[in-house]
Design a protein around this motif. Structure first.
Motif, PDB file in Angstrom:
ATOM      1  N   THR A 130       0.842  -1.209   0.000  1.00 41.38           N
ATOM      2  CA  THR A 130       0.000   0.000   0.000  1.00 41.38           C
ATOM      3  C   THR A 130       0.870   1.249   0.000  1.00 41.38           C
ATOM      4  O   THR A 130       0.575   2.227  -0.702  1.00 41.38           O
ATOM      5  CB  THR A 130      -0.931  -0.006   1.221  1.00 41.38           C
ATOM      6  OG1 THR A 130      -1.692  -1.216   1.236  1.00 41.38           O
ATOM      7  CG2 THR A 130      -1.872   1.180   1.193  1.00 41.38           C
ATOM      8  N   TRP A 131       1.950   1.224   0.773  1.00 39.29           N
ATOM      9  CA  TRP A 131       2.881   2.361   0.823  1.00 39.29           C
ATOM     10  C   TRP A 131       3.467   2.619  -0.561  1.00 39.29           C
ATOM     11  O   TRP A 131       3.571   3.768  -0.994  1.00 39.29           O
ATOM     12  CB  TRP A 131       3.998   2.072   1.820  1.00 39.29           C
ATOM     13  CG  TRP A 131       4.909   3.234   2.109  1.00 39.29           C
ATOM     14  CD1 TRP A 131       4.823   4.110   3.144  1.00 39.29           C
ATOM     15  CD2 TRP A 131       6.053   3.647   1.324  1.00 39.29           C
ATOM     16  NE1 TRP A 131       5.846   5.041   3.059  1.00 39.29           N
ATOM     17  CE2 TRP A 131       6.605   4.779   1.956  1.00 39.29           C
ATOM     18  CE3 TRP A 131       6.645   3.157   0.160  1.00 39.29           C
ATOM     19  CZ2 TRP A 131       7.727   5.429   1.462  1.00 39.29           C
ATOM     20  CZ3 TRP A 131       7.761   3.812  -0.344  1.00 39.29           C
ATOM     21  CH2 TRP A 131       8.302   4.935   0.310  1.00 39.29           C
ATOM     22  N   MET A 132       3.855   1.550  -1.246  1.00 39.63           N
ATOM     23  CA  MET A 132       4.406   1.712  -2.591  1.00 39.63           C
ATOM     24  C   MET A 132       3.404   2.361  -3.531  1.00 39.63           C
ATOM     25  O   MET A 132       3.765   3.230  -4.339  1.00 39.63           O
ATOM     26  CB  MET A 132       4.836   0.349  -3.140  1.00 39.63           C
ATOM     27  CG  MET A 132       6.036  -0.265  -2.456  1.00 39.63           C
ATOM     28  SD  MET A 132       6.375  -1.917  -3.132  1.00 39.63           S
ATOM     29  CE  MET A 132       7.867  -2.346  -2.254  1.00 39.63           C
ATOM     30  N   SER A 133       2.152   1.950  -3.435  1.00 42.66           N
ATOM     31  CA  SER A 133       1.111   2.532  -4.285  1.00 42.66           C
ATOM     32  C   SER A 133       0.915   4.008  -3.970  1.00 42.66           C
ATOM     33  O   SER A 133       0.759   4.836  -4.877  1.00 42.66           O
ATOM     34  CB  SER A 133      -0.209   1.776  -4.099  1.00 42.66           C
ATOM     35  OG  SER A 133      -0.087   0.435  -4.511  1.00 42.66           O
ATOM     36  N   ALA A 134       0.941   4.351  -2.671  1.00 43.06           N
ATOM     37  CA  ALA A 134       0.785   5.754  -2.275  1.00 43.06           C
ATOM     38  C   ALA A 134       1.968   6.588  -2.745  1.00 43.06           C
ATOM     39  O   ALA A 134       1.807   7.733  -3.187  1.00 43.06           O
ATOM     40  CB  ALA A 134       0.624   5.848  -0.759  1.00 43.06           C
ATOM     41  N   ALA A 135       3.180   6.022  -2.663  1.00 40.38           N
ATOM     42  CA  ALA A 135       4.366   6.749  -3.115  1.00 40.38           C
ATOM     43  C   ALA A 135       4.314   6.996  -4.618  1.00 40.38           C
ATOM     44  O   ALA A 135       4.689   8.072  -5.100  1.00 40.38           O
ATOM     45  CB  ALA A 135       5.630   5.960  -2.746  1.00 40.38           C
ATOM     46  N   GLU A 136       3.838   6.002  -5.365  1.00 34.60           N
ATOM     47  CA  GLU A 136       3.704   6.166  -6.812  1.00 34.60           C
ATOM     48  C   GLU A 136       2.665   7.241  -7.131  1.00 34.60           C
ATOM     49  O   GLU A 136       2.864   8.081  -8.024  1.00 34.60           O
ATOM     50  CB  GLU A 136       3.301   4.841  -7.449  1.00 34.60           C
ATOM     51  CG  GLU A 136       3.225   4.867  -8.969  1.00 34.60           C
ATOM     52  CD  GLU A 136       4.583   4.917  -9.636  1.00 34.60           C
ATOM     53  OE1 GLU A 136       4.636   5.275 -10.823  1.00 34.60           O
ATOM     54  OE2 GLU A 136       5.604   4.613  -8.980  1.00 34.60           O
TER      55      GLU A 136
END
Length: 243
Positions: A130-136
């Protein structure tokens, strides 16, 4: 079979990546299905496809992009070691953009169908995804602001600062700069500029002794001044997850 144990991952030791617990490492070793080597120019993922695989980049670089019906291209992002690609296909059923290798690459491979076991059994790793998606999403928001509100020089200065710092964080900086095997056309397609305009701005920044990009190597001589031109503040790398 996997030839590289997750415990011996060549990029896991980098300071920028969150440390796994022993249980998480054991899970990741089972979650991983193997490794893949590809040559430059390989289409890793194709827009509209339903790829059965997800990837983490061990080495090499790639481009995320979308094509219009008339063949024009928008580069969405640049891909570096540690990046997780293919999540759209894993969650939405098919890719909404394509990913092409810009160099030879080594990738960890995961089966798309196994992604749900991660969400079911490993909440901390699910949070990482989820963090990766938010960072993207955050990066795409910054890109939108850049395309809409920065002029050509500011756009290129912004891109150089962001990309240079990303490459620094994953250990790609050497005495001569960082490897940057992309083409000026790739940068132009990322920033909504013509190739001619992109070249002129890069030459201007070179004359000001701020940036040198030759023979596949990018050297930044004054990151602070470039950031000032881009109207941003250079940020220290934050700890990030690695799947």
């Amino acid at each position: 079979m996997s030839s590289i144990s997750c415990r011996d991952c060549p990029i896991r030791s980098l300071d920028v990546f969150r440390r796994f617990t022993g249980e998480e490492l054991d899970f990741m070793q089972d979650f991983k299905s193997g490794e893949l080597s590809v040559e430059a120019g390989t289409q890793l993922l194709i827009e509209g496809s339903k790829s059965p695989q997800l990837y983490t980049v061990l080495s090499g670089m790639a481009l995320r992009y979308k094509l219009l019906e008339n063949g024009r291209r928008q580069v969405i992002n640049f891909v570096f070691p540690g990046d997780f690609v293919g999540l759209q296909s894993g969650l939405l059923g098919e890719m909404q953009h394509s990913v092409e290798a810009a160099t030879d690459m080594e990738l960890c491979v995961f089966r798309r169908e196994d992604l749900w076991s991660l969400f079911r059994g490993q909440p901390s790793l699910a949070f990482d995804v989820t963090w990766m998606s938010a960072a993207e999403e955050h990066f795409l928001g910054e890109s939108l602001v850049t395309l809409g509100q920065r002029d050509a020089t500011q756009r290129i200065a912004w891109a150089v600062v962001k990309l240079y710092q990303r490459m620094q964080s994953v250990g790609l900086e050497g005495t001569g700069g960082v490897p940057f095997p992309f083409r000026q056309q790739d940068l132009a397609d990322a920033l909504g500029l013509s190739l001619v305009h992109t070249n002129k701005v890069l030459q201007s920044l070179r004359r000001r002794q701020l940036v040198t990009w030759t023979n596949g190597t990018l050297r930044v001589n004054d990151l602070t001044e470039l950031a000032n031109i881009a109207m941003i503040t250079p940020e220290a790398p934050v700890e990030r997850p690695l799947i």
